[in-house]
Design a protein around this motif. Structure first.
Motif, PDB file in Angstrom:
ATOM      1  N   TYR A 171       0.861  -1.178   0.000  1.00  0.00           N
ATOM      2  CA  TYR A 171       0.000   0.000   0.000  1.00  0.00           C
ATOM      3  C   TYR A 171       0.897   1.228   0.000  1.00  0.00           C
ATOM      4  N   HIS A 172       0.479   2.233  -0.733  1.00  0.00           N
ATOM      5  CA  HIS A 172       1.208   3.505  -0.762  1.00  0.00           C
ATOM      6  C   HIS A 172       0.223   4.627  -0.472  1.00  0.00           C
ATOM      7  N   CYS A 173       0.470   5.370   0.574  1.00  0.00           N
ATOM      8  CA  CYS A 173      -0.334   6.550   0.896  1.00  0.00           C
ATOM      9  C   CYS A 173       0.310   7.743   0.181  1.00  0.00           C
ATOM     10  N   PRO A 174      -0.480   8.533  -0.534  1.00  0.00           N
ATOM     11  CA  PRO A 174       0.093   9.642  -1.287  1.00  0.00           C
ATOM     12  C   PRO A 174       0.836  10.677  -0.438  1.00  0.00           C
ATOM     13  N   TRP A 175       0.458  10.825   0.831  1.00  0.00           N
ATOM     14  CA  TRP A 175       1.158  11.843   1.633  1.00  0.00           C
ATOM     15  C   TRP A 175       2.043  11.255   2.735  1.00  0.00           C
ATOM     16  N   LYS A 176       1.841   9.977   3.085  1.00  0.00           N
ATOM     17  CA  LYS A 176       2.685   9.353   4.121  1.00  0.00           C
ATOM     18  C   LYS A 176       3.762   8.442   3.539  1.00  0.00           C
ATOM     19  N   GLY A 177       3.487   7.785   2.418  1.00  0.00           N
ATOM     20  CA  GLY A 177       4.485   6.915   1.795  1.00  0.00           C
ATOM     21  C   GLY A 177       4.086   5.453   1.811  1.00  0.00           C
ATOM     22  N   ASP A 178       5.083   4.574   1.691  1.00  0.00           N
ATOM     23  CA  ASP A 178       4.846   3.130   1.621  1.00  0.00           C
ATOM     24  C   ASP A 178       4.583   2.546   3.004  1.00  0.00           C
ATOM     25  N   THR A 179       3.568   1.696   3.062  1.00  0.00           N
ATOM     26  CA  THR A 179       3.132   1.072   4.304  1.00  0.00           C
ATOM     27  C   THR A 179       3.729  -0.322   4.447  1.00  0.00           C
TER      28      THR A 179
END
Length: 100
Positions: free
Chosen positions: A44-52
């Motif tokens: 999963y990649h969050c656009p503002w937090k990064g890779d999970t």
């Protein structure tokens, strides 16, 4: 604050050491019983937090797939939005309860 499943504590720390992001409590890495977590391959990649990094929570032989996650290397600009560096802090959901 405690993160727990059926009475088994997975993480525990004073509330002032936790970070709340988008309604989820993130526990400092040192407060988490890492022996109860197994790395998951779920991407999963969050656009503002990064890779999970997701984890399967393992309690008494029960495996709860992807019920914990962290951001090992968050996008640095997210620190301004969150208020501090939350690298490797761990959050939980669904069957994992977080309470005082």
């Amino acid at each position: 604050m405690k993160a727990h499943v059926n009475g088994t504590v997975i993480a525990e720390a004073p509330q002032e050491e936790l970070i709340q992001i988008e309604g989820n409590w993130y526990f400092p890495p040192s407060s988490v019983k890492s022996e109860l977590l197994e790395k998951s391959p779920t991407p999963y990649h969050c656009p503002w937090k990064g890779d999970t990094q997701y984890f399967t929570v393992v309690v008494d032989g029960q495996k709860l797939q992807d019920r914990a996650w962290s951001y090992p290397t968050p996008i640095p600009t997210s620190f301004d939005r969150v208020g501090k560096d939350y690298s490797n802090y761990v959050a939980f959901w669904k069957e994992v309860s977080v309470s005082e």
